[in-house]
Design a protein around this motif. Structure first.
Motif, PDB file in Angstrom:
ATOM      1  N   GLY A 217       0.804  -1.216   0.000  1.00  0.00           N
ATOM      2  CA  GLY A 217       0.000   0.000   0.000  1.00  0.00           C
ATOM      3  C   GLY A 217       0.832   1.258   0.000  1.00  0.00           C
ATOM      4  O   GLY A 217       0.480   2.254  -0.654  1.00  0.00           O
ATOM      5  N   GLN A 221       2.035   4.227  -4.070  1.00  0.00           N
ATOM      6  CA  GLN A 221       1.642   5.625  -4.168  1.00  0.00           C
ATOM      7  C   GLN A 221       2.830   6.491  -4.604  1.00  0.00           C
ATOM      8  O   GLN A 221       3.984   6.093  -4.467  1.00  0.00           O
ATOM      9  CB  GLN A 221       1.130   6.128  -2.819  1.00  0.00           C
ATOM     10  N   ARG A 235      -3.517   6.608   3.402  1.00  0.00           N
ATOM     11  CA  ARG A 235      -4.154   6.022   2.220  1.00  0.00           C
ATOM     12  C   ARG A 235      -3.626   4.630   1.883  1.00  0.00           C
ATOM     13  O   ARG A 235      -4.022   4.048   0.870  1.00  0.00           O
ATOM     14  CB  ARG A 235      -3.939   6.933   1.009  1.00  0.00           C
ATOM     15  N   GLN A 238      -6.230   1.706   1.363  1.00  0.00           N
ATOM     16  CA  GLN A 238      -7.040   1.963   0.174  1.00  0.00           C
ATOM     17  C   GLN A 238      -6.207   1.813  -1.099  1.00  0.00           C
ATOM     18  O   GLN A 238      -6.671   1.255  -2.098  1.00  0.00           O
ATOM     19  CB  GLN A 238      -7.638   3.375   0.256  1.00  0.00           C
ATOM     20  N   ALA A 241      -5.651  -1.840  -1.967  1.00  0.00           N
ATOM     21  CA  ALA A 241      -6.859  -2.486  -2.474  1.00  0.00           C
ATOM     22  C   ALA A 241      -7.198  -2.031  -3.887  1.00  0.00           C
ATOM     23  O   ALA A 241      -7.728  -2.815  -4.687  1.00  0.00           O
ATOM     24  CB  ALA A 241      -8.027  -2.197  -1.527  1.00  0.00           C
ATOM     25  N   SER A 242      -6.897  -0.772  -4.204  1.00  0.00           N
ATOM     26  CA  SER A 242      -7.291  -0.218  -5.505  1.00  0.00           C
ATOM     27  C   SER A 242      -6.184  -0.270  -6.558  1.00  0.00           C
ATOM     28  O   SER A 242      -6.400   0.144  -7.693  1.00  0.00           O
ATOM     29  CB  SER A 242      -7.742   1.235  -5.329  1.00  0.00           C
TER      30      SER A 242
END
Length: 502
Positions: A217, A221, A235, A238, A241-242
């Motif tokens: 995760g 980013q 974040r 999230q 997962a995305s």
């Protein structure tokens, strides 16, 4: 596991788990982050030391195994192709992580390097060398992925400059150690493999206990500055997962990724030549001993190392990459041309050659560190969760370029095969004369071939240096699709706009 601060007496099971479970759930503070980056750079240095040691003692290895120059070159070609597909496999570390591949890979390559001198013949030697290259192909994609993970964009060129010290400092170490120890150890080429293999196992121990990585995760980013840390951590779940991990190669095989990867791969043809053949070139063209030739190599790698660090810092400060790539290309082209003019002047001094290759190295460094930063930023623009796949494209094209250039070199510089074996043939002729015998007819024919090869070699090497110049010019066009501005003012405005939009 979030930081480097551990309980005073960890449970035995937890200590064992740390040897495999290396994910960090929070972005590390500056101290631990610098430590992880240092371990990655150290790992990269030792991997390249193990990879480059053969080039540093190539004349001695060829003589020991009675290996022709053509056999040696084609072995490097095969090794490069195998390493290319090893690099592609490293794309899997987007799912599996990076740190374990690096840590345990160091142990494998260290042991295999120690075994190389015990190989009974040239075939066994080359096969084991190829296996080492395959493992290194995987690890040397994982290491820049780790550097990217631990370096925000505003410090990316500096971090990549330090990472790029891996191959450069490795080349410097190989040349320096060979220069200082070969003659003292009776020109024992095996000693160099023992030294580098032992170095590898020491770094393996360091990485085994001290290397960590960001969880999926966090690393999926984009982090522009260290100030984004809280946002990135918030974040993380999230983002994991995305993250779009579907059809990764289709996402990465885009023009703005593929063209620059091809460009840097051909730009560095002269670098690959330096690694594999500078020692042979300097000994056969200018008459230097292996030890003395490594002294010139030392200057080349030392100046390269210094320039990489300096240009990385300056590029981050100005927030631009492309002007440095352009300037470095110009300097590299000019110095490669000067270098090729010396090929027909066999009495060129040590100092003159050291100066020329040092400035050439500076030109390559000025272009390369900002390119690495810009390339990772371009991958982030596509999909930061697929960083390893993007870097695998670079690793694959680089090793294909290495294999292709090495394969082509044997035809462009066809005289090298004859000249590599010249010392042995000249010694035979001298021994026959001292014994009062005329050299055999076959030996006389070989001596004539050596004389002709010596006359042809300088011009053939000049043709090869022209190939390198053409590749450097083509690089300039292929790097244009990379992310990033040409103007520091425009780059600063982009950063301010991004900060205002947070």
């Amino acid at each position: 596991m979030t930081t480097l601060d551990h309980p005073a007496a960890p449970e035995p099971r937890a200590a064992i788990d740390r040897l495999w479970k290396r994910d960090l759930d929070r972005y590390p503070d500056t101290g631990p982050r610098v430590w992880y980056l240092a371990v990655v750079v150290l790992a990269t240095i030792v991997l390249y030391c193990e990879q480059y040691v053969t080039g540093g003692v190539a004349p001695l290895v060829l003589a020991h195994f009675e290996m022709s120059f053509l056999f040696y070159v084609n072995a490097l070609v095969i090794g490069g192709l195998v390493g290319a597909f090893g690099a592609l496999a490293a794309g899997l570390c987007d799912k599996w992580g990076r740190a374990n591949l690096v840590a345990y890979g160091l142990g494998v390559t260290g042991v295999l390097t120690l075994l190389l001198p015990s190989m009974p013949n040239k075939w066994a030697f080359v096969i084991l060398l190829t296996v080492i290259g395959m493992v290194e192909g995987v690890i040397l994609v994982a290491t820049p992925a780790l550097v990217r993970d631990f370096s925000p964009q505003l410090g990316r060129a500096s971090a990549m400059g330090f990472w790029t010290l891996g191959p450069v400092v490795a080349s410097l170490i190989v040349s320096f150690v060979a220069n200082r120890t070969l003659e003292r150890l009776d020109n024992s080429w095996a000693s160099q493999y023992y030294i580098m293999g032992a170095f590898g196992l020491v770094v393996f121990a360091i990485a085994l206990g001290g290397l960590r990585e960001l969880n999926p995760g966090l690393r999926s980013q984009v982090m522009v500055s260290a100030g984004d840390r809280a946002k990135v951590e918030a974040r993380a779940a999230q983002a994991e997962a995305s993250a779009d991990l579907g059809r990764p190669w289709a996402q990465m095989l885009k023009f703005d990724v593929l063209a620059p990867a091809v460009g840097i791969s051909i730009f560095l043809i002269i670098y690959y030549t330096a690694v594999g053949f500078f020692t042979i070139y300097l000994t056969t063209t200018f008459g230097f001993t292996t030890s003395r030739a490594n002294g010139i190599n030392t200057w080349y790698w030392a100046m390269d190392a210094i320039a990489l660090v300096v240009v990385g810092l300056v590029s981050d400060r100005l927030r631009v990459r492309k002007p440095f790539m352009a300037g470095g290309t110009v300097l590299a082209v000019v110095m490669t041309y000067v270098f090729l003019t010396r090929a027909t002047h066999p009495h060129t001094s040590f100092a003159a050659l050291a100066t020329i290759v040092s400035l050439l190295a500076v030109g390559l460094a000025i272009a390369y560190a900002p390119w690495m930063a810009a390339f990772t930023e371009t991958i982030e623009r596509r999909n930061p969760a697929l960083m390893a796949h993007g870097l695998a494209v670079w690793g694959w094209t680089t090793r294909i370029a290495v294999a292709g250039s090495v394969f082509a070199l044997q035809y462009v510089v066809s005289s090298a095969n004859t000249l590599v074996s010249a010392p042995e043939k000249l010694a035979e002729a001298k021994a026959a004369q001292q014994a009062g015998h005329a050299p055999p007819a076959g030996l006389l024919h070989q001596l004539a071939d050596i004389k002709q090869a010596a006359a042809d070699a300088p011009h053939q090497w000049q043709h090869w240096w022209w190939v390198c110049i053409a590749a450097q010019v083509l690089f300039f066009a292929l790097m244009l699709p990379l992310a990033g501005r040409w103007s520091p003012r425009a780059a600063k405005a982009d950063l301010e706009a991004a900060e205002a939009g947070k």
